[in-house]
Design a protein around this motif. Structure first.
Motif, PDB file in Angstrom:
ATOM      1  N   LEU A   1       1.063  -1.369  -0.062  1.00  0.00           N
ATOM      2  CA  LEU A   1      -0.175  -0.022  -0.091  1.00  0.00           C
ATOM      3  C   LEU A   1       0.884   1.536   0.122  1.00  0.00           C
ATOM      4  N   VAL A   2       1.884   1.492   0.724  1.00  0.00           N
ATOM      5  CA  VAL A   2       2.862   2.538   0.725  1.00  0.00           C
ATOM      6  C   VAL A   2       3.464   2.626  -0.639  1.00  0.00           C
ATOM      7  N   LEU A   3       3.949   1.557  -1.285  1.00  0.00           N
ATOM      8  CA  LEU A   3       4.507   1.767  -2.815  1.00  0.00           C
ATOM      9  C   LEU A   3       3.492   2.126  -3.435  1.00  0.00           C
ATOM     10  N   LEU A   4       2.352   1.705  -3.488  1.00  0.00           N
ATOM     11  CA  LEU A   4       1.159   1.989  -4.549  1.00  0.00           C
ATOM     12  C   LEU A   4       0.865   3.670  -4.256  1.00  0.00           C
ATOM     13  N   LEU A   5       0.599   3.896  -2.949  1.00  0.00           N
ATOM     14  CA  LEU A   5       0.389   5.574  -2.828  1.00  0.00           C
ATOM     15  C   LEU A   5       1.420   6.354  -3.028  1.00  0.00           C
ATOM     16  N   GLY A   6       2.666   5.868  -2.629  1.00  0.00           N
ATOM     17  CA  GLY A   6       3.807   6.947  -2.844  1.00  0.00           C
ATOM     18  C   GLY A   6       3.912   6.976  -4.422  1.00  0.00           C
ATOM     19  N   GLY A   7       3.981   6.065  -5.358  1.00  0.00           N
ATOM     20  CA  GLY A   7       4.015   6.020  -6.539  1.00  0.00           C
ATOM     21  C   GLY A   7       2.781   7.047  -7.068  1.00  0.00           C
ATOM     22  N   TYR A   8       1.648   6.761  -6.718  1.00  0.00           N
ATOM     23  CA  TYR A   8       0.536   7.653  -7.172  1.00  0.00           C
ATOM     24  C   TYR A   8       0.684   8.938  -6.802  1.00  0.00           C
ATOM     25  N   LEU A   9       1.404   9.318  -5.885  1.00  0.00           N
ATOM     26  CA  LEU A   9       1.294  10.650  -5.209  1.00  0.00           C
ATOM     27  C   LEU A   9       2.771  11.375  -5.933  1.00  0.00           C
ATOM     28  N   ILE A  10       3.638  10.648  -6.377  1.00  0.00           N
ATOM     29  CA  ILE A  10       4.865  11.465  -6.777  1.00  0.00           C
ATOM     30  C   ILE A  10       4.555  11.388  -8.270  1.00  0.00           C
ATOM     31  N   ALA A  11       3.811  10.978  -8.612  1.00  0.00           N
ATOM     32  CA  ALA A  11       3.337  10.742 -10.188  1.00  0.00           C
ATOM     33  C   ALA A  11       3.018  12.150 -10.662  1.00  0.00           C
ATOM     34  N   ASP A  12       2.503  12.901  -9.730  1.00  0.00           N
ATOM     35  CA  ASP A  12       1.419  14.237 -10.004  1.00  0.00           C
ATOM     36  C   ASP A  12       2.372  15.240  -9.572  1.00  0.00           C
ATOM     37  N   THR A  13       3.624  15.318  -8.934  1.00  0.00           N
ATOM     38  CA  THR A  13       4.449  16.287  -8.572  1.00  0.00           C
ATOM     39  C   THR A  13       5.453  16.792  -9.661  1.00  0.00           C
ATOM     40  N   THR A  14       6.238  17.736  -9.191  1.00  0.00           N
ATOM     41  CA  THR A  14       7.290  18.142 -10.104  1.00  0.00           C
ATOM     42  C   THR A  14       8.364  17.381 -10.067  1.00  0.00           C
ATOM     43  N   LEU A  15       8.340  16.301  -9.222  1.00  0.00           N
ATOM     44  CA  LEU A  15       9.681  15.496  -9.299  1.00  0.00           C
ATOM     45  C   LEU A  15       9.363  14.454 -10.610  1.00  0.00           C
ATOM     46  N   ALA A  16       8.066  14.214 -10.901  1.00  0.00           N
ATOM     47  CA  ALA A  16       7.906  13.200 -11.999  1.00  0.00           C
ATOM     48  C   ALA A  16       8.737  13.376 -13.205  1.00  0.00           C
TER      49      ALA A  16
END
Length: 51
Positions: A28-43
């Motif tokens: 769950l942490v990996l899925l949520l983290g990937g989802y949240l990072i995908a919408d940031t300026t770090l993507a």
């Protein structure tokens, strides 16, 4: 044979969870983290680093 990417990822994810048996919280942490990072300026930075 053409396989959709979402299907291939779902099969690999299912087999990985079934065979390796990681804890549910880690999945769950990996899925949520990937989802949240995908919408940031770090993507874009991560995308260029991976490629």
């Amino acid at each position: 044979m053409n396989v959709p990417l979402w299907f291939a990822l779902a099969v690999v994810g299912y087999l990985g969870c079934k065979l390796i048996r990681p804890p549910l919280w880690l999945v769950l942490v990996l899925l949520l983290g990937g989802y949240l990072i995908a919408d940031t300026t770090l993507a874009p930075v991560i995308d260029t680093t991976i490629k």
